[in-house]
Scaffold this motif. Structure first.
Motif, PDB file in Angstrom:
ATOM      1  N   LEU A 155     -70.226 -42.610   8.823  1.00 30.29           N
ATOM      2  CA  LEU A 155     -69.556 -41.322   8.628  1.00 30.29           C
ATOM      3  C   LEU A 155     -68.163 -41.310   9.262  1.00 30.29           C
ATOM      4  O   LEU A 155     -67.495 -40.282   9.269  1.00 30.29           O
ATOM      5  N   GLY A 156     -67.757 -42.437   9.831  1.00 31.28           N
ATOM      6  CA  GLY A 156     -66.452 -42.522  10.483  1.00 31.28           C
ATOM      7  C   GLY A 156     -66.443 -41.944  11.886  1.00 31.28           C
ATOM      8  O   GLY A 156     -65.383 -41.595  12.397  1.00 31.28           O
ATOM      9  N   LEU A 157     -67.603 -41.853  12.521  1.00 31.80           N
ATOM     10  CA  LEU A 157     -67.729 -41.245  13.842  1.00 31.80           C
ATOM     11  C   LEU A 157     -68.192 -42.296  14.854  1.00 31.80           C
ATOM     12  O   LEU A 157     -69.027 -43.135  14.534  1.00 31.80           O
ATOM     13  N   THR A 158     -67.655 -42.224  16.068  1.00 30.25           N
ATOM     14  CA  THR A 158     -67.998 -43.209  17.086  1.00 30.25           C
ATOM     15  C   THR A 158     -68.396 -42.508  18.375  1.00 30.25           C
ATOM     16  O   THR A 158     -67.557 -41.944  19.070  1.00 30.25           O
ATOM     17  N   PRO A 159     -69.700 -42.541  18.710  1.00 24.31           N
ATOM     18  CA  PRO A 159     -70.122 -41.948  19.980  1.00 24.31           C
ATOM     19  C   PRO A 159     -69.723 -42.820  21.161  1.00 24.31           C
ATOM     20  O   PRO A 159     -69.336 -43.978  20.984  1.00 24.31           O
ATOM     21  N   ALA A 160     -69.853 -42.264  22.344  1.00 25.39           N
ATOM     22  CA  ALA A 160     -69.566 -43.027  23.576  1.00 25.39           C
ATOM     23  C   ALA A 160     -70.425 -44.279  23.617  1.00 25.39           C
ATOM     24  O   ALA A 160     -71.558 -44.286  23.123  1.00 25.39           O
ATOM     25  N   PRO A 161     -69.908 -45.348  24.205  1.00 29.22           N
ATOM     26  CA  PRO A 161     -70.680 -46.593  24.286  1.00 29.22           C
ATOM     27  C   PRO A 161     -71.973 -46.418  25.081  1.00 29.22           C
ATOM     28  O   PRO A 161     -72.020 -45.691  26.069  1.00 29.22           O
ATOM     29  N   TYR A 162     -72.988 -47.085  24.601  1.00 22.42           N
ATOM     30  CA  TYR A 162     -74.292 -47.131  25.281  1.00 22.42           C
ATOM     31  C   TYR A 162     -74.568 -48.599  25.524  1.00 22.42           C
ATOM     32  O   TYR A 162     -74.897 -49.348  24.623  1.00 22.42           O
ATOM     33  N   LEU A 163     -74.373 -49.014  26.750  1.00 21.38           N
ATOM     34  CA  LEU A 163     -74.386 -50.440  27.062  1.00 21.38           C
ATOM     35  C   LEU A 163     -75.747 -50.964  27.506  1.00 21.38           C
ATOM     36  O   LEU A 163     -75.891 -52.149  27.741  1.00 21.38           O
ATOM     37  N   TYR A 164     -76.753 -50.089  27.610  1.00 19.84           N
ATOM     38  CA  TYR A 164     -78.067 -50.554  28.019  1.00 19.84           C
ATOM     39  C   TYR A 164     -78.591 -51.561  27.003  1.00 19.84           C
ATOM     40  O   TYR A 164     -78.515 -51.349  25.807  1.00 19.84           O
TER      41      TYR A 164
END
Length: 168
Positions: free
Chosen positions: A156-165
């Motif tokens: 959808l062209g959306l990028t949430p905050a990184p989840y590095l776990y």
């Protein structure tokens, strides 16, 4: 006044100015809704006691510990039915001691304060019924669920905050 209560009140003093202006970054359609959701003192208290230890009082998270930021991100998940369900079912939310109505209030407080600009125009607040329907179902693999949601949001062209776990 107990030390915990005094600490909550001092943190509340820091957060309420942001809550009062939360609607300014969202669409005009959301202003009243966001203000009412974002100004809840009890939801803020429940956030601080149940979520703030990891996600911090300001919603920034701790990336070095794989705790994602809610800032300008958590609202993106409300755009997808499975994203809303994810927010309810993550272990810290689903397994908290909060009742369903309290958890719904905390989720609404979080999106109103930390991510109002990312909400869809047709955003509807979380309800106790919605929380109660999704909450009993635990994730077999929360990291895989998050990765699937991130992929859908990217489409959808959306990028949430990184989840590095779980990252190497």
């Amino acid at each position: 006044m107990s030390g915990i209560r005094a600490g909550l009140l001092s943190c509340l003093a820091l957060a309420l100015p942001a809550a009062a202006g939360a609607g300014e970054t969202g669409s005009a359609r959301h202003d009243g809704l966001l203000e009412s959701m974002g100004a809840s003192v009890s939801a803020y208290k429940d956030y601080m006691l149940n979520c703030g230890g990891c996600h911090r009082y300001d919603g920034e998270g701790v990336s070095r510990n794989a705790v994602p930021s809610f800032r300008n991100s958590i609202g993106l998940f409300t755009r997808l039915p499975e994203g809303r369900e994810y927010m309810i079912r993550v272990p810290g939310a689903a397994q908290s001691q909060l009742g369903n109505a309290e958890l719904a209030d905390v989720l609404n407080w979080m999106v109103a304060n930390y991510s109002p600009g990312e909400l869809a125009p047709d955003f509807r607040p979380f309800t106790a019924g919605e929380v109660g329907a999704a909450r009993p179902y635990r994730f077999d693999d929360v990291v895989a669920a998050r990765r699937r949601l991130e992929a859908r949001l990217r489409q959808l062209g959306l990028t949430p905050a990184p989840y590095l776990y779980g990252s190497n």
